[in-house]
Design a protein around this motif. Structure first.
Motif, PDB file in Angstrom:
ATOM      1  N   ASN A 277      31.275 -26.477   3.253  1.00 39.61           N
ATOM      2  CA  ASN A 277      31.702 -25.089   3.468  1.00 39.61           C
ATOM      3  C   ASN A 277      32.510 -24.653   2.250  1.00 39.61           C
ATOM      4  O   ASN A 277      33.405 -25.375   1.808  1.00 39.61           O
ATOM      5  CB  ASN A 277      32.564 -24.979   4.721  1.00 39.61           C
ATOM      6  N   ASN A 278      32.175 -23.494   1.723  1.00 40.77           N
ATOM      7  CA  ASN A 278      32.815 -23.015   0.501  1.00 40.77           C
ATOM      8  C   ASN A 278      33.833 -21.939   0.837  1.00 40.77           C
ATOM      9  O   ASN A 278      33.486 -20.781   1.070  1.00 40.77           O
ATOM     10  CB  ASN A 278      31.742 -22.506  -0.465  1.00 40.77           C
ATOM     11  N   THR A 279      35.087 -22.355   0.867  1.00 44.18           N
ATOM     12  CA  THR A 279      36.181 -21.521   1.345  1.00 44.18           C
ATOM     13  C   THR A 279      36.303 -20.222   0.562  1.00 44.18           C
ATOM     14  O   THR A 279      36.564 -19.159   1.137  1.00 44.18           O
ATOM     15  CB  THR A 279      37.518 -22.293   1.220  1.00 44.18           C
ATOM     16  N   ILE A 280      36.159 -20.289  -0.749  1.00 44.14           N
ATOM     17  CA  ILE A 280      36.392 -19.125  -1.602  1.00 44.14           C
ATOM     18  C   ILE A 280      35.264 -18.106  -1.466  1.00 44.14           C
ATOM     19  O   ILE A 280      35.508 -16.900  -1.414  1.00 44.14           O
ATOM     20  CB  ILE A 280      36.573 -19.570  -3.067  1.00 44.14           C
TER      21      ILE A 280
ATOM     22  N   GLY B 130      25.511 -47.996 -14.117  1.00 46.34           N
ATOM     23  CA  GLY B 130      24.505 -47.171 -14.769  1.00 46.34           C
ATOM     24  C   GLY B 130      23.963 -46.035 -13.941  1.00 46.34           C
ATOM     25  O   GLY B 130      23.036 -45.353 -14.371  1.00 46.34           O
ATOM     26  N   LYS B 131      24.520 -45.808 -12.767  1.00 48.87           N
ATOM     27  CA  LYS B 131      24.048 -44.712 -11.915  1.00 48.87           C
ATOM     28  C   LYS B 131      24.973 -43.500 -12.040  1.00 48.87           C
ATOM     29  O   LYS B 131      26.151 -43.628 -12.368  1.00 48.87           O
ATOM     30  CB  LYS B 131      23.956 -45.163 -10.461  1.00 48.87           C
ATOM     31  N   ARG B 132      24.408 -42.328 -11.745  1.00 45.81           N
ATOM     32  CA  ARG B 132      25.174 -41.088 -11.865  1.00 45.81           C
ATOM     33  C   ARG B 132      25.360 -40.419 -10.501  1.00 45.81           C
ATOM     34  O   ARG B 132      24.487 -40.492  -9.630  1.00 45.81           O
ATOM     35  CB  ARG B 132      24.464 -40.107 -12.797  1.00 45.81           C
ATOM     36  N   GLY B 133      26.505 -39.752 -10.358  1.00 45.52           N
ATOM     37  CA  GLY B 133      26.741 -38.945  -9.179  1.00 45.52           C
ATOM     38  C   GLY B 133      25.991 -37.638  -9.301  1.00 45.52           C
ATOM     39  O   GLY B 133      26.078 -36.949 -10.315  1.00 45.52           O
ATOM     40  N   ASN B 134      25.230 -37.294  -8.280  1.00 46.81           N
ATOM     41  CA  ASN B 134      24.477 -36.034  -8.256  1.00 46.81           C
ATOM     42  C   ASN B 134      25.254 -35.008  -7.438  1.00 46.81           C
ATOM     43  O   ASN B 134      25.760 -35.331  -6.351  1.00 46.81           O
ATOM     44  CB  ASN B 134      23.093 -36.239  -7.646  1.00 46.81           C
ATOM     45  N   TYR B 135      25.294 -33.778  -7.926  1.00 42.94           N
ATOM     46  CA  TYR B 135      26.121 -32.745  -7.308  1.00 42.94           C
ATOM     47  C   TYR B 135      25.332 -31.456  -7.109  1.00 42.94           C
ATOM     48  O   TYR B 135      24.585 -31.037  -7.997  1.00 42.94           O
ATOM     49  CB  TYR B 135      27.345 -32.447  -8.178  1.00 42.94           C
ATOM     50  N   VAL B 136      25.528 -30.843  -5.943  1.00 38.87           N
ATOM     51  CA  VAL B 136      25.029 -29.486  -5.712  1.00 38.87           C
ATOM     52  C   VAL B 136      26.216 -28.547  -5.872  1.00 38.87           C
ATOM     53  O   VAL B 136      27.220 -28.671  -5.161  1.00 38.87           O
ATOM     54  CB  VAL B 136      24.411 -29.337  -4.309  1.00 38.87           C
ATOM     55  N   LEU B 137      26.111 -27.620  -6.797  1.00 41.74           N
ATOM     56  CA  LEU B 137      27.193 -26.682  -7.076  1.00 41.74           C
ATOM     57  C   LEU B 137      26.986 -25.423  -6.239  1.00 41.74           C
ATOM     58  O   LEU B 137      26.078 -24.639  -6.502  1.00 41.74           O
ATOM     59  CB  LEU B 137      27.237 -26.328  -8.560  1.00 41.74           C
ATOM     60  N   SER B 138      27.812 -25.265  -5.221  1.00 46.32           N
ATOM     61  CA  SER B 138      27.690 -24.114  -4.310  1.00 46.32           C
ATOM     62  C   SER B 138      28.959 -23.286  -4.270  1.00 46.32           C
ATOM     63  O   SER B 138      29.075 -22.378  -3.451  1.00 46.32           O
ATOM     64  CB  SER B 138      27.335 -24.598  -2.900  1.00 46.32           C
ATOM     65  N   GLY B 139      29.912 -23.603  -5.148  1.00 45.94           N
ATOM     66  CA  GLY B 139      31.165 -22.871  -5.153  1.00 45.94           C
ATOM     67  C   GLY B 139      32.183 -23.546  -6.045  1.00 45.94           C
ATOM     68  O   GLY B 139      31.877 -24.497  -6.781  1.00 45.94           O
ATOM     69  N   SER B 140      33.426 -23.089  -5.944  1.00 40.25           N
ATOM     70  CA  SER B 140      34.493 -23.550  -6.823  1.00 40.25           C
ATOM     71  C   SER B 140      34.815 -25.029  -6.646  1.00 40.25           C
ATOM     72  O   SER B 140      34.913 -25.788  -7.623  1.00 40.25           O
ATOM     73  CB  SER B 140      35.753 -22.714  -6.566  1.00 40.25           C
ATOM     74  N   PHE B 141      34.964 -25.466  -5.400  1.00 37.49           N
ATOM     75  CA  PHE B 141      35.388 -26.845  -5.177  1.00 37.49           C
ATOM     76  C   PHE B 141      34.250 -27.836  -5.418  1.00 37.49           C
ATOM     77  O   PHE B 141      34.481 -28.959  -5.866  1.00 37.49           O
ATOM     78  CB  PHE B 141      35.988 -26.993  -3.782  1.00 37.49           C
ATOM     79  N   ALA B 142      33.024 -27.425  -5.137  1.00 41.73           N
ATOM     80  CA  ALA B 142      31.881 -28.270  -5.488  1.00 41.73           C
ATOM     81  C   ALA B 142      31.822 -28.470  -6.992  1.00 41.73           C
ATOM     82  O   ALA B 142      31.524 -29.568  -7.486  1.00 41.73           O
ATOM     83  CB  ALA B 142      30.589 -27.632  -4.987  1.00 41.73           C
TER      84      ALA B 142
END
Length: 363
Positions: free
Chosen positions: A152-155, A93-105
């Motif tokens: 690190n966001n390569t793109i 019942g838990k969710r993965g939390n994500y920080v979107l900082s680029g394409s791969f994130a």
């Protein structure tokens, strides 16, 4: 630089230390007096076992991690880790939390979304991924299984310069393009993964470093090869591992130790990055850096020129000077210089000098 070599600024597969390549070349036909290549030796043989375990030990030593952490070698690259992370941890019942900082994130988040367990805790998409979200911009859900970040966001050429505080929620990081590039407190992470082809070796293996307690109880209702505890229980030898890739990662880790460890890498990488960012800042009317200054990457320097025609000319003329791999990612265009651990200072200095001359000729 050797006569037949170029300065390789490709983002991955990427430059490897010349010393490591020469060592591998010398051992290619007869590894450890076995009469065989490392690619021919059984993964159960003593000769390979020593390579495997030394690579693990050197990586943990560089990261200053104790016996409560394990090092795993997993096939499928970082892209498979995107799916494995929510499969193993966004459960009950838990969710993965994500920080979107680029394409791969974003791709990592989408794998959780496919499984119905994704939550966006922060994002810099509205700013065209020019910055890393700050601590106060990250809002965890009440049912957070973990917080996932791409370090690190390569793109886009951005990088975290702080470790997010999660108040006890496990922290997971994709460090594919800056793994072992500088010392940070790796003990604050429950799991780190990296496709090694950017900063640590050839394509074919993902390095996973994780707390043993975090990965010991993978769900039994997911495929065997997608469970982290399959790898931890069997020392990443449940099936035939990508032996040559691990051998090369081990050699790169040993090379980093020989250079002085992560502190020495950080000093070198900062000096290399400063060469390029100084040119960008000095001629900001011509070289337009993508990343905001407080989020700039030490690994991937991204920029645009006034026109696409000038960018094409820059890439072509740079290649004539043996400065290769400078084209930006197809999704964003522009230019990108990937200056990983193995890129020598002289290579970046050559690029900075070329940028200066190109500006003077084309301003």
């Amino acid at each position: 630089m050797e006569a037949n070599r170029v300065y390789n600024f490709n983002p991955g597969p990427a430059v490897l230390p010349l010393e490591v390549l020469k060592e591998a070349q010398a051992e290619l036909l007869n590894f450890s007096n076995s009469g065989m290549s490392i690619m021919e030796i059984s993964h159960r043989a003593k000769e390979y076992e020593e390579v495997h375990n030394k690579a693990k030990a050197d990586i943990k030593e560089l990261m200053k991690l104790g016996d409560d952490y394990d090092v795993l070698f997993v096939q499928g690259g970082a892209s498979m880790e995107f799916a494995m992370v929510p499969m193993n941890f966004a459960i009950k019942g838990k969710r993965g939390n994500y920080v979107l900082s680029g394409s791969f994130a974003t791709k990592a988040y989408k794998e959780a979304e496919i499984q119905g367990v994704g939550y966006i805790a922060g994002s810099s998409k509205a700013n065209d991924f020019r910055n890393i979200p700050k601590q106060d911009e990250i809002k965890l859900s009440d049912d957070a299984a973990y917080l996932h970040i791409c370090y690190n966001n390569t793109i886009y050429g951005t990088e975290y310069h702080y470790i997010p505080e999660t108040n006890g929620v496990p922290l997971i990081a994709d460090m594919s393009s800056d793994m072992l590039s500088r010392p940070i407190d790796f003990n604050k992470f429950s799991l780190i993964y990296a496709g090694v082809q950017k900063n640590l070796g050839p394509a074919g293996v993902a390095l996973v470093v994780a707390k043993k307690s975090f990965i010991e109880n993978s769900p039994e209702n997911i495929p065997t090869m997608l469970r982290y505890n399959t790898y931890s229980k069997k020392n990443s030898l449940y099936n035939t591992p990508p032996a040559f890739c691990i051998y090369m990662v081990g050699k790169v880790a040993a090379w980093i130790k020989k250079q002085g460890g992560l502190t020495a890498m950080a000093d070198r990488n900062a000096k290399k990055a400063a060469l390029l960012y100084d040119v960008i800042d000095n001629y900001s009317d011509f070289y337009r850096g993508h990343a905001q200054k407080d989020s700039r990457s030490f690994m991937n320097v991204t920029l645009r020129l006034p026109t696409e025609e000038l960018e094409a000319k820059f890439i072509a003329e740079a290649k004539e000077q043996k400065l290769c791999g400078l084209k930006g990612h197809r999704s964003v265009g522009g230019l990108r210089a990937s200056i990983y651990n193995a890129m020598p200072y002289e290579g970046v200095k050559s690029l900075a000098d070329f940028m200066e001359k190109f500006y003077q000729k084309n301003k």
